[in-house]
Scaffold this active site. Structure first.
Site, PDB file in Angstrom:
ATOM      1  N   ASP A   1       0.858  -1.182   0.000  1.00  0.00           N
ATOM      2  CA  ASP A   1       0.000   0.000   0.000  1.00  0.00           C
ATOM      3  C   ASP A   1       0.893   1.230   0.000  1.00  0.00           C
ATOM      4  OD1 ASP A   1      -2.418  -1.413   0.058  1.00  0.00           O
ATOM      5  OD2 ASP A   1      -2.454  -1.492   2.243  1.00  0.00           O
TER       6      ASP A   1
ATOM      7  N   ASP B   1      -7.145  -1.110  -4.597  1.00  0.00           N
ATOM      8  CA  ASP B   1      -8.179  -0.621  -3.683  1.00  0.00           C
ATOM      9  C   ASP B   1      -9.034   0.446  -4.355  1.00  0.00           C
ATOM     10  OD1 ASP B   1      -7.048  -2.280  -1.740  1.00  0.00           O
ATOM     11  OD2 ASP B   1      -5.814  -0.668  -0.904  1.00  0.00           O
TER      12      ASP B   1
END
Length: 165
Positions: free
Chosen positions: A123, A142
């Protein structure tokens, strides 16, 4: 399976979302020091490099195996498979719904791939508009999953109901 414009649209959307996600993660793993934080737009948007061993916002990262494997690998693969089968079978889905579902599938596959290959998901983006209006650290997959979900919510809320005859 018969190759149609519809099936090509689904497959291209899925592959594009996976490719964009994986290219961005390779770039971050190569160019951004793990655990670092760099400002992109003041305090509002920053670049990180963190490895998320869980799911959304790290949930489930501290679970013991085999429960972690079941919840973060097996179950998502089954759900993604069922959704993929659904969008290929249901010919009544409009293009926005197809795009939304294909985006969710592509983003889901990209993150599951990372969990399988690396044991975690990279991330790297963080948005903080105010102290209370902020995100967790997230990635391109995401964004595809979230965008797909938002589109489905809008389609559901604003769908024109067929008038009875």
């Amino acid at each position: 399976m018969k190759v149609t414009r519809r099936s090509i649209y689904i497959i291209v959307t899925i592959i594009a979302s996976i490719a964009l996600d994986q290219v961005s993660k390779v770039w971050v793993r190569t160019n951004v020091k793990r655990g670092s934080q760099s400002s992109i737009i003041g305090d509002y948007f920053s670049l990180h490099n963190v490895e998320n061993t869980g799911a959304f916002l790290g949930m489930g990262g501290d679970l013991e195996d085999p429960l972690r494997t079941i919840l973060l690998l097996v179950l998502p693969v089954l759900v993604l498979g069922f959704v993929l089968r659904y969008i290929f079978k249901d010919k009544s889905l409009d293009n926005w719904s197809l795009f939304a579902f294909a985006s969710i599938i592509g983003g889901g596959i990209a993150n599951v791939y990372d969990r399988f290959v690396y044991g975690s998901v990279t991330d790297f983006w963080y948005v903080k508009l105010t102290d209370t209006l902020r995100t967790g650290i997230f990635n391109v997959a995401d964004v595809f999953v979230t965008t797909g979900m938002i589109i489905l919510v809008f389609i559901t809320l604003f769908k024109k109901k067929a008038k009875p005859d």
